[in-house]
Design an enzyme around this catalytic site. Structure first.
Site, PDB file in Angstrom:
ATOM      1  N   CYS A 162      29.363  37.331  25.594  1.00 41.35           N
ATOM      2  CA  CYS A 162      29.164  36.620  26.972  1.00 41.35           C
ATOM      3  C   CYS A 162      27.890  35.641  27.074  1.00 41.35           C
ATOM      4  CB  CYS A 162      28.878  37.795  28.122  1.00 41.35           C
ATOM      5  SG  CYS A 162      28.620  37.123  29.617  1.00 41.35           S
TER       6      CYS A 162
ATOM      7  N   CYS B 199      28.881  45.646  32.969  1.00 45.24           N
ATOM      8  CA  CYS B 199      28.722  44.849  31.593  1.00 45.24           C
ATOM      9  C   CYS B 199      28.641  45.807  30.645  1.00 45.24           C
ATOM     10  CB  CYS B 199      27.268  44.086  31.618  1.00 45.24           C
ATOM     11  SG  CYS B 199      27.373  42.741  33.074  1.00 45.24           S
TER      12      CYS B 199
ATOM     13  N   ASP C 149      43.041  32.226  39.123  1.00 48.11           N
ATOM     14  CA  ASP C 149      42.304  32.815  40.443  1.00 48.11           C
ATOM     15  C   ASP C 149      40.927  32.931  40.362  1.00 48.11           C
ATOM     16  OD1 ASP C 149      42.005  35.225  38.889  1.00 48.11           O
ATOM     17  OD2 ASP C 149      43.064  36.404  40.298  1.00 48.11           O
TER      18      ASP C 149
ATOM     19  N   GLU D 197      52.098  38.488  44.593  1.00 48.73           N
ATOM     20  CA  GLU D 197      51.125  37.466  44.375  1.00 48.73           C
ATOM     21  C   GLU D 197      50.670  36.779  45.582  1.00 48.73           C
ATOM     22  OE1 GLU D 197      49.532  36.369  41.794  1.00 48.73           O
ATOM     23  OE2 GLU D 197      50.523  37.519  40.230  1.00 48.73           O
TER      24      GLU D 197
ATOM     25  N   CYS E 170      34.145  42.660  35.575  1.00 51.02           N
ATOM     26  CA  CYS E 170      33.320  41.641  35.594  1.00 51.02           C
ATOM     27  C   CYS E 170      33.339  41.255  37.422  1.00 51.02           C
ATOM     28  CB  CYS E 170      33.703  40.626  34.958  1.00 51.02           C
ATOM     29  SG  CYS E 170      32.355  39.206  34.604  1.00 51.02           S
TER      30      CYS E 170
ATOM     31  N   TYR F  84      48.836  27.808  42.084  1.00 55.24           N
ATOM     32  CA  TYR F  84      48.354  29.433  41.523  1.00 55.24           C
ATOM     33  C   TYR F  84      49.620  30.112  41.615  1.00 55.24           C
ATOM     34  CZ  TYR F  84      47.170  34.030  41.151  1.00 55.24           C
ATOM     35  OH  TYR F  84      47.383  35.296  40.769  1.00 55.24           O
TER      36      TYR F  84
END
Length: 320
Positions: free
Chosen positions: A219, A210, A148, A47, A203, A130
């Protein structure tokens, strides 16, 4: 509460959870820190390394770190400079110092085990909201709101109908993320991971795929006709910047096994017709930048100030 205009109904939300959960089970990348055998320490290291750094660059460095320092205790007994040395070219090397400091704190205050609650994780050096939420969720299976850059972008498009999230995290975005989080604990962990993965591989910021999106029918951004962003994201410059010079100096320090006199940074040696070797290779790369003396001075002084270099015997070296 999130305004109803930006929050799916309960039925729609359950459908989103189900669709992304199934997609993630079939399509998620196999990453070592996602393995059931990965320790909480391995997840914490991943992370921190993944902050502002793509997976392809992190993978070899993470694997090297976990071989060298499979537990916090292994890293804690090393000099901080070794963490910086093996950070390599990931960038933002202060993260290496923070991980070393976190390892020391884990060893001294938590018996060598990465703490398992958001509150305890926040007490570790260099661990923010986070990272604490991500480790609590992915290492300990807790229901935490993980947000994030990738998750923010998916939420912005999927639910709010915006091409990009706000330029900095807002309270409204956090409320939306909390509202979207499944109540079931196990599903909430998978939801965090699946939305993050969707933002990373489908994305994406510049060229979203898409047609491959498992939730494209829901969406809001697509439904609105893909309106353009309200601002133009600015990439960080590199060539000719202080960051580039700092990186070149750090490359010298990582290669050196003894203090490097300041004048070696400031003045290129005479060309004797021999190819450079050892520390001479990164030194030659630094000199090829032809940076102004003031810029090089800022880089050297900044590294000393940030604790990424120390003065010993009249030269600079990685911290002890």
């Amino acid at each position: 509460m999130v305004p109803s205009a930006t929050q799916p109904g309960a039925t729609d939300l359950a459908g989103l959870h189900h669709a992304l959960d199934g997609w993630f089970a079939e399509s998620a990348r196999e990453l070592p820190w996602r393995s059931p055998d990965c320790s909480p320490w391995g997840i914490l290291v991943s992370e921190v390394m993944l902050q502002q750094t793509p997976v392809v660059r992190v993978l070899p460095v993470w694997e090297d770190w976990m071989q060298r320092w499979p537990t916090p205790a292994h890293l804690a007994k090393e000099p901080a400079g070794e963490a910086v040395r093996h950070w390599g070219r990931l960038g933002y090397p202060r993260r290496a110092l923070r991980l070393h400091a976190a390892a020391v704190a884990i060893q001294e205050q938590h018996g060598g085990a990465v703490p398992g609650t958001h509150h305890e994780l926040l007490s570790l050096p260099g661990v923010g909201d986070y990272t604490a939420a991500a480790v609590a969720a992915f290492a300990y299976g807790q229901r935490e709101t993980v947000v994030d850059t990738n998750i923010r972008r998916v939420h912005a498009r999927l639910v709010s109908g915006h091409a990009l999230p706000a330029q900095s995290l807002t309270a409204a975005e956090m409320r939306l993320a909390e509202a979207l989080l499944p109540h079931d604990t196990s599903l909430s962990v998978r939801w965090n991971a699946s939305v993050m993965e969707l933002g990373a591989v489908v994305c994406t910021a510049r060229s979203p795929k898409c047609a491959e999106c498992p939730v494209r029918a829901s969406c809001a951004w697509l439904a609105a006709g893909e309106p353009p962003p309200s601002y133009t994201p600015k990439g960080q410059a590199w060539h000719g910047t202080d960051r580039q010079v700092r990186g070149a100096v750090m490359a010298v320090l990582r290669e050196a096994d003894a203090p490097v006199p300041r004048e070696m940074f400031e003045h290129a040696p005479a060309d004797l017709g021999f190819a450079p070797s050892g520390v001479g290779v990164p030194l030659a790369a630094l000199h090829r930048l032809n940076s102004a003396p003031q810029q090089l001075g800022r880089a050297l002084d900044g590294l000393l100030r940030d604790g990424l270099a120390e003065l010993h015997d009249g030269g600079l070296q990685l911290p002890a």
